[in-house]
Design an enzyme around this catalytic site. Sequence first.
Site, PDB file in Angstrom:
ATOM      1  N   GLY A   1      66.287  68.920  76.483  1.00  0.00           N
ATOM      2  CA  GLY A   1      67.158  67.950  75.852  1.00  0.00           C
ATOM      3  C   GLY A   1      67.083  66.592  76.520  1.00  0.00           C
TER       4      GLY A   1
ATOM      5  N   HIS B   1      65.281  82.901  73.862  1.00  0.00           N
ATOM      6  CA  HIS B   1      65.309  81.726  74.736  1.00  0.00           C
ATOM      7  C   HIS B   1      66.701  81.611  75.358  1.00  0.00           C
ATOM      8  CE1 HIS B   1      65.126  77.759  76.300  1.00  0.00           C
ATOM      9  NE2 HIS B   1      65.238  77.062  75.181  1.00  0.00           N
TER      10      HIS B   1
ATOM     11  N   CYS C   1      67.064  73.019  78.744  1.00  0.00           N
ATOM     12  CA  CYS C   1      66.259  74.239  78.632  1.00  0.00           C
ATOM     13  C   CYS C   1      65.350  74.459  79.836  1.00  0.00           C
ATOM     14  CB  CYS C   1      65.423  74.206  77.358  1.00  0.00           C
ATOM     15  SG  CYS C   1      66.397  74.182  75.853  1.00  0.00           S
TER      16      CYS C   1
ATOM     17  N   CYS D   1      59.998  71.937  76.579  1.00  0.00           N
ATOM     18  CA  CYS D   1      60.742  70.759  76.155  1.00  0.00           C
ATOM     19  C   CYS D   1      62.201  70.911  76.587  1.00  0.00           C
ATOM     20  CB  CYS D   1      60.639  70.585  74.650  1.00  0.00           C
ATOM     21  SG  CYS D   1      61.121  72.029  73.675  1.00  0.00           S
TER      22      CYS D   1
END
Length: 390
Positions: A378, A346, A90, A376
Site C-alpha cells: 500500500g 494472503h 502487505c 506490492c
Amino acid sequence: MPEAYIVEAVRTAGGRRGGRLAGIHPVDLAAKSLDAIMERSGLEAKAIDDVVMGCVSQGGEQAMQVGRNAVLAAKRLGEGVPAVTIDRQCGSSQQAIQFAAQAVMSGTQDVVIASGVESMTRVPMGSTAMFHMKEGLGNYKSPGLEEKYPGIQWSQFMGAEMIVKKHGFTKDDLDRFSLSSHQKAIEATRSGAFNAEIVPVEVETPEGTEMHTVDEGIRFDATLESISSVKLLSPEGTITAATSSQICDGSSAVLVVSEKALKEYGLTPMARIHNLTVTAGDPVIMLEEPLFATDRALQRAGMKIEDIDLFEVNEAFAPVPLAWLKHTGADPDRLNVNGGAIALGHPLGASGTKLMATLVHALKARGKKYGLQTMCEGGGVANVTIVESL
C-alpha cells in the site's frame, strides 16, 4: 561486510475467512510459528536478540504490540525476549526480514526472528481505519494529502484495474493465471512440497480436534470455466474474487543470524541473504512498484533476471505478477512454482515471511541457487529480497 543467514523458515497453512484457524487468537497463532522456529533451531530463549513482527491491522486482538504479546504467549520464549511490531502494509514481514538482516549485518545483533501474523477473520482488513471514521475520529487522509491528491481515496483494487489497462491484459489472461496458481498449489500439496515449511496447528472442527496442515483456500476442483464465471468486482472492470488474493488467517517466521551465531550455536544455514532493496513510486497505481524495485535490486546485486532460479511475486491480484513478468522478461516457469496468494491466501502482515519460507524450501528441494522475493505494498512501496541457497 558481515553476512546474514537464514537458518529456519516456517509458516502455518492458511485458513479461509471464518475457517479452520478462525477460532485461534492472533497472538496465539503468531506464537505457533515462533515456537516452531525455536524447536527446530534448538536455540534457547536467551539467544534471541529480538523479534520483529509484521502486522497490518494493528487493532482489536492485534493491538497493544502484537509482536511482544506473541513472544509472551509462546512456550519457548519468555519475558527477556524483546519484540517490535511493524507495518509496511502487505510487505510488513518481508520488511521484518530486512530489518533483521540489517541488524545482523551491522553487527548490533546476532540472532533475530523475523515474523508476521494476520487473522483477517478476527481483525478484518481496514477495520482500524473504518472504526476511526465511524466514531468521528478522523480520516487517514489528511488535508495535506488531499491537497496533493485531490479526490483520490487509496485503493489497491483501483490500482490493480489500472495495471490491467496499462499493460493491456484481458480478463481471460487473469482467469488463466488464477487457474495456474491453483494447479501449482494442488500439485505442491499432493507432492508434499509444503511439508517442510508448514507448522501443524491444532484446531477444533465439528468432527473433533484435528491438525491443520493443508492450505484451506486451494480450490482442488478449479477449472477455467468455474474461475471465469465468478462475478466481476466492478461492472466496468476485469478483476473478480477468483483473480484476487484470498482473505486468509496465518502466521510465519524466519530465523536470521550472523556468521558468529552460526559457529557459536552450531547452526546450519539454509540460505544467505544476498540483497535487500526497498523502493517507492506512484501511490495511486501503487501495486506496480515491484517491477521497478526488481530492476533496482538486480542492478545493486550486479545480477540479471536470468541469474535468478526461482521467483516469489505476491499474487495480490493477478495483473501484478503478470505485469512483473512482462516488465522483467522473467521465465514464467520459475514464478511462484508452488502457487501463490490467489490459491494459498494472503494473510497480509504474515505474507512476507510466508513467501520466504516457501522460497527457501523450494530452492533447497529443487537444488537451485538464487531466489528473489517481492511484493506490492500500500502507498506504492515494494520490497525485494534476493537469497542464495546454501
